[in-house]
Design a protein around this motif. Structure first.
Motif, PDB file in Angstrom:
ATOM      1  N   GLY A   1       0.811  -1.208   0.000  1.00 55.02           N
ATOM      2  CA  GLY A   1       0.000   0.000   0.000  1.00 55.02           C
ATOM      3  C   GLY A   1       0.845   1.259   0.000  1.00 55.02           C
ATOM      4  N   ASP A   2       1.894   1.276   0.816  1.00 56.15           N
ATOM      5  CA  ASP A   2       2.762   2.451   0.892  1.00 56.15           C
ATOM      6  C   ASP A   2       3.468   2.700  -0.441  1.00 56.15           C
ATOM      7  OD1 ASP A   2       2.028   2.785   3.512  1.00 56.15           O
ATOM      8  OD2 ASP A   2       3.863   1.921   4.358  1.00 56.15           O
ATOM      9  N   TYR A   3       3.899   1.625  -1.101  1.00 65.89           N
ATOM     10  CA  TYR A   3       4.574   1.790  -2.389  1.00 65.89           C
ATOM     11  C   TYR A   3       3.597   2.300  -3.444  1.00 65.89           C
ATOM     12  CZ  TYR A   3       8.003   0.880  -6.051  1.00 65.89           C
ATOM     13  OH  TYR A   3       8.902   1.028  -7.082  1.00 65.89           O
ATOM     14  N   ALA A   4       2.371   1.764  -3.429  1.00 65.05           N
ATOM     15  CA  ALA A   4       1.352   2.232  -4.376  1.00 65.05           C
ATOM     16  C   ALA A   4       1.056   3.711  -4.156  1.00 65.05           C
ATOM     17  CB  ALA A   4       0.081   1.402  -4.214  1.00 65.05           C
ATOM     18  N   GLU A   5       1.044   4.134  -2.896  1.00 67.73           N
ATOM     19  CA  GLU A   5       0.772   5.547  -2.594  1.00 67.73           C
ATOM     20  C   GLU A   5       1.784   6.461  -3.267  1.00 67.73           C
ATOM     21  OE1 GLU A   5       1.048   8.673   1.104  1.00 67.73           O
ATOM     22  OE2 GLU A   5       1.099   6.531   1.565  1.00 67.73           O
ATOM     23  N   GLU A   6       3.039   6.036  -3.337  1.00 63.39           N
ATOM     24  CA  GLU A   6       4.076   6.849  -3.972  1.00 63.39           C
ATOM     25  C   GLU A   6       3.758   7.135  -5.432  1.00 63.39           C
ATOM     26  OE1 GLU A   6       8.085   5.535  -3.391  1.00 63.39           O
ATOM     27  OE2 GLU A   6       7.638   4.694  -1.411  1.00 63.39           O
ATOM     28  N   TYR A   7       2.980   6.264  -6.065  1.00 65.19           N
ATOM     29  CA  TYR A   7       2.630   6.416  -7.475  1.00 65.19           C
ATOM     30  C   TYR A   7       1.189   6.891  -7.665  1.00 65.19           C
ATOM     31  CZ  TYR A   7       7.021   4.178  -8.701  1.00 65.19           C
ATOM     32  OH  TYR A   7       8.360   3.895  -8.864  1.00 65.19           O
ATOM     33  N   GLY A   8       0.567   7.358  -6.590  1.00 64.30           N
ATOM     34  CA  GLY A   8      -0.782   7.883  -6.684  1.00 64.30           C
ATOM     35  C   GLY A   8      -1.844   6.822  -6.872  1.00 64.30           C
ATOM     36  N   ILE A   9      -1.590   5.611  -6.377  1.00 66.26           N
ATOM     37  CA  ILE A   9      -2.504   4.480  -6.540  1.00 66.26           C
ATOM     38  C   ILE A   9      -3.067   4.091  -5.177  1.00 66.26           C
ATOM     39  CG2 ILE A   9      -2.613   2.023  -7.171  1.00 66.26           C
ATOM     40  CD1 ILE A   9      -0.458   2.627  -9.289  1.00 66.26           C
ATOM     41  N   GLY A  10      -4.373   3.884  -5.104  1.00 69.26           N
ATOM     42  CA  GLY A  10      -5.020   3.491  -3.860  1.00 69.26           C
ATOM     43  C   GLY A  10      -4.979   1.986  -3.642  1.00 69.26           C
ATOM     44  N   MET A  11      -5.425   1.555  -2.458  1.00 71.66           N
ATOM     45  CA  MET A  11      -5.406   0.136  -2.113  1.00 71.66           C
ATOM     46  C   MET A  11      -6.722  -0.297  -1.470  1.00 71.66           C
ATOM     47  SD  MET A  11      -2.832  -2.041   0.396  1.00 71.66           S
ATOM     48  CE  MET A  11      -3.454  -1.353   1.937  1.00 71.66           C
ATOM     49  N   ALA A  12      -7.358  -1.293  -2.067  1.00 68.08           N
ATOM     50  CA  ALA A  12      -8.436  -2.039  -1.415  1.00 68.08           C
ATOM     51  C   ALA A  12      -7.837  -3.364  -0.965  1.00 68.08           C
ATOM     52  CB  ALA A  12      -9.594  -2.263  -2.370  1.00 68.08           C
ATOM     53  N   LEU A  13      -8.509  -4.044  -0.040  1.00 63.12           N
ATOM     54  CA  LEU A  13      -7.964  -5.290   0.508  1.00 63.12           C
ATOM     55  C   LEU A  13      -8.936  -6.438   0.314  1.00 63.12           C
ATOM     56  CD1 LEU A  13      -6.331  -3.997   3.806  1.00 63.12           C
ATOM     57  CD2 LEU A  13      -5.164  -4.791   1.751  1.00 63.12           C
ATOM     58  N   HIS A  14      -8.406  -7.561  -0.125  1.00 60.02           N
ATOM     59  CA  HIS A  14      -9.190  -8.782  -0.287  1.00 60.02           C
ATOM     60  C   HIS A  14      -9.074  -9.634   0.969  1.00 60.02           C
ATOM     61  CE1 HIS A  14      -9.889 -12.994  -1.605  1.00 60.02           C
ATOM     62  NE2 HIS A  14     -10.760 -12.450  -2.432  1.00 60.02           N
ATOM     63  N   HIS A  15     -10.178 -10.279   1.360  1.00 61.70           N
ATOM     64  CA  HIS A  15     -10.142 -11.230   2.469  1.00 61.70           C
ATOM     65  C   HIS A  15     -11.331 -12.163   2.370  1.00 61.70           C
ATOM     66  CE1 HIS A  15     -10.608 -12.955   6.496  1.00 61.70           C
ATOM     67  NE2 HIS A  15      -9.289 -12.837   6.551  1.00 61.70           N
ATOM     68  N   ALA A  16     -11.075 -13.478   2.547  1.00 61.90           N
ATOM     69  CA  ALA A  16     -12.170 -14.458   2.500  1.00 61.90           C
ATOM     70  C   ALA A  16     -11.902 -15.619   3.448  1.00 61.90           C
ATOM     71  CB  ALA A  16     -12.357 -14.973   1.071  1.00 61.90           C
ATOM     72  N   ALA A  17     -11.190 -15.369   4.550  1.00 63.27           N
ATOM     73  CA  ALA A  17     -10.798 -16.466   5.438  1.00 63.27           C
ATOM     74  C   ALA A  17     -11.420 -16.289   6.826  1.00 63.27           C
ATOM     75  CB  ALA A  17      -9.272 -16.560   5.496  1.00 63.27           C
ATOM     76  N   SER A  18     -10.639 -16.497   7.891  1.00 57.84           N
ATOM     77  CA  SER A  18     -11.191 -16.536   9.253  1.00 57.84           C
ATOM     78  C   SER A  18     -11.370 -15.130   9.827  1.00 57.84           C
ATOM     79  CB  SER A  18     -10.266 -17.335  10.175  1.00 57.84           C
ATOM     80  OG  SER A  18      -9.154 -16.538  10.566  1.00 57.84           O
ATOM     81  N   PRO A  19     -12.193 -14.997  10.870  1.00 55.17           N
ATOM     82  CA  PRO A  19     -12.304 -13.692  11.535  1.00 55.17           C
ATOM     83  C   PRO A  19     -11.018 -13.262  12.240  1.00 55.17           C
ATOM     84  CG  PRO A  19     -13.619 -15.359  12.680  1.00 55.17           C
ATOM     85  CD  PRO A  19     -13.151 -15.978  11.411  1.00 55.17           C
ATOM     86  N   ILE A  20     -10.132 -14.214  12.512  1.00 54.43           N
ATOM     87  CA  ILE A  20      -8.841 -13.870  13.108  1.00 54.43           C
ATOM     88  C   ILE A  20      -8.044 -12.991  12.154  1.00 54.43           C
ATOM     89  CG2 ILE A  20      -6.587 -14.824  13.758  1.00 54.43           C
ATOM     90  CD1 ILE A  20      -8.578 -15.160  15.994  1.00 54.43           C
ATOM     91  N   THR A  21      -7.821 -13.460  10.938  1.00 54.89           N
ATOM     92  CA  THR A  21      -7.035 -12.667   9.984  1.00 54.89           C
ATOM     93  C   THR A  21      -7.842 -11.506   9.415  1.00 54.89           C
ATOM     94  OG1 THR A  21      -7.564 -14.284   8.251  1.00 54.89           O
ATOM     95  CG2 THR A  21      -5.457 -14.532   9.404  1.00 54.89           C
ATOM     96  N   PHE A  22      -9.147 -11.609   9.439  1.00 56.43           N
ATOM     97  CA  PHE A  22      -9.981 -10.470   9.067  1.00 56.43           C
ATOM     98  C   PHE A  22      -9.666  -9.281   9.976  1.00 56.43           C
ATOM     99  CE2 PHE A  22     -13.980  -8.056   9.636  1.00 56.43           C
ATOM    100  CZ  PHE A  22     -14.247  -7.699   8.313  1.00 56.43           C
ATOM    101  N   MET A  23      -9.624  -9.538  11.283  1.00 48.29           N
ATOM    102  CA  MET A  23      -9.341  -8.449  12.211  1.00 48.29           C
ATOM    103  C   MET A  23      -7.888  -7.990  12.108  1.00 48.29           C
ATOM    104  SD  MET A  23     -10.815  -6.381  14.196  1.00 48.29           S
ATOM    105  CE  MET A  23     -12.353  -7.112  14.778  1.00 48.29           C
TER     106      MET A  23
END
Length: 488
Positions: free
Chosen positions: A379-401
């Motif tokens: 995300g930080d590297y994308a920010e340097e180039y003016g690009i935003g970040m969305a996040l994918h997640h489809a697993a447990s509530p542990i890694t969701f949090m």
């Protein structure tokens, strides 16, 4: 004065060596956490201790009292990893790392991944200090790859951050530089529904539940059985499902090699889904689209132009993420934002997409990208180039949090996917949250140490995959069997 300080330092060292204080009153301050002012005077009175008397206590007992609120659950510099075990529910292998001080870290090996991707790494982390997350990552990163093959390295990295946060008594976001936001916005995924009207109703239900950002899965699988909607579908038979592992099947063939094309009728039918959804939810709600199917970039440009009147938030995974040049052609040809990256491992593999501005948004999944810190780095590297970040997640509530923490710590974050909103027991797998995890389309960033959640063991045991045990011993994976250096 100097001698007094030295004496205090030496006494504190002696206290560490001796363990518990000798004085019963001083020891009681450690045993009972509610040592507020009132309980202090009560204990002092019961012990025959006045404030003046306290000044006459042995120095180690005085220090024990004055440092009684210091966290003694761990000594981070002396932590060692002693074990790693797996407990799988459904298609998610939960991962637990144990230490010599009784604290543990939790992660998972991403949805649909093989637990052995993580187990093969156990011998490489035993005996290490889990707080040295980057050091351990440097040792195991060579064993990660794209898609689910990144799940082993990523799962361990995520569990290490949870453990480090607990060891230092701080929330995960604090270890990543602090937070930009107190709550994280969710975009909710919607399973494919064949009928366009039912699909639109499903989207409206999401809005009524409080979600403020939506995604639809609109692919050519919805129209493949209708006459004159697709050209060149016959070589692929019934267009077999995602579970087919045959290297020559439709699902295993890269998009540009299927030569499937969409007809004007097919475009009309595909657009109908978005049109009816917009009619139900309006235009103020961001609405993204995913799972188009395996077609080349020219067909994806046709589709994107057809969807344009419906103000789509982004078009996801139109072609394989590796095809930087194809992505760039699509992105430059259309006005709708483009996004990819859920199957991309490691920041270094996002660099071409970012540096060439081939997409408008990056979309890492910490379960494949290499974990929480890699996700923030992307995300930080994308920010340097003016690009935003969305996040994918489809697993447990542990890694969701845990992903919530990574999102909170990353400036150019836009939205986090929630893939289990239709699963009534998903949130029951964990404890530690103050109310529902997701409320009104957002997740409050926890302030508890680590990720801020623990497993509800009884619920996890009820949901274990058939034949699976709850964190059974994994001693067969204790011994390292190869020389891992990748250069000579």
């Amino acid at each position: 004065m100097k001698k007094n300080i030295q004496h205090l330092q030496q006494s504190h060292f002696d206290l560490k060596q001796q363990g518990e204080p000798k004085n019963e009153v001083a020891r009681s301050f450690i045993d009972e956490p509610e040592n507020d002012r009132r309980s202090f005077f009560k204990k002092a009175a019961l012990g025959g201790l006045s404030l003046g008397g306290m000044m006459m206590m042995p120095l180690e007992d005085t220090l024990a009292h004055t440092t009684s609120k210091v966290n003694r659950l761990s000594n981070p510099s002396d932590l060692k990893i002693t074990d790693m075990r797996i407990a799988q529910y459904g298609n998610v292998p939960l991962l637990k790392i144990y230490t010599n001080q009784g604290i543990h870290g939790l992660g998972d090996v991403r949805d649909g991944a093989d637990k052995r991707y993580a187990l093969m790494l156990k011998s490489r982390i035993l005996g290490e200090n889990p707080c040295n997350v980057e050091r351990i990552f440097k040792r195991i990163e060579q064993f990660g790859w794209h898609g689910r093959q990144g799940g082993g390295v990523s799962g361990i990295e995520m569990a290490l951050w949870d453990l480090a946060g607990k060891a230092y008594g701080v929330p995960l976001y604090q270890l990543m530089g602090g937070k930009f936001r107190d709550k994280v916005r969710i975009y909710v995924d919607t399973p494919t529904v064949q009928d366009p009207d039912e699909f639109a109703n499903k989207m409206k239900e999401r809005v009524d539940m409080g979600f403020t950002m939506l995604k639809m899965d609109i692919g050519i699988g919805l129209i493949k059985d209708e006459k004159d909607t697709l050209t060149n579908k016959s070589p692929w038979g019934p267009m077999r499902g995602w579970s087919d592992q045959d290297v020559m099947s439709y699902t295993q063939t890269p998009h540009q090699f299927t030569h499937v094309q969409i007809t004007p009728k097919g475009l009309e039918r595909m657009v109908e889904y978005a049109a009816k959804a917009r009619a139900k939810v309006g235009f103020e709600i961001p609405l993204a689209i995913d799972h188009f199917g395996h077609m080349g970039y020219n067909e994806m440009i046709k589709l994107a132009e057809a969807f344009e009147p419906y103000n789509i938030a982004w078009l996801e995974d139109l072609v394989p993420w590796q095809n930087t040049e194809h992505w760039k052609r699509i992105t430059e040809a259309i006005t709708t934002p483009t996004l990819t990256g859920e199957d991309t491992y490691h920041k270094k593999n996002f660099k071409d997409l970012i540096e060439n501005r081939a997409v408008d948004l990056v979309h890492p999944d910490p379960g494949s990208a290499g974990g929480y810190l890699q996700t923030k780095k992307i995300g930080d590297y994308a920010e340097e180039y003016g690009i935003g970040m969305a996040l994918h997640h489809a697993a447990s509530p542990i890694t969701f949090m845990g992903t919530v923490h990574a999102a909170a710590a990353t400036y150019n974050f836009i939205g986090l996917e929630h893939h289990s909103v239709d699963n009534p027991w998903w949130e029951d797998l964990v404890v530690g949250a103050d109310g529902p995890l997701v409320k009104d389309g957002y997740v409050q960033v926890p302030e508890s140490p680590g990720i801020g959640l623990e497993l509800n063991e009884d619920e996890v045991k009820k949901r274990l995959k058939e034949g699976e045990q709850f964190f059974a011993p994994t001693d067969d994976w204790n011994e390292i069997r190869s020389w891992d250096r990748t250069w000579s």
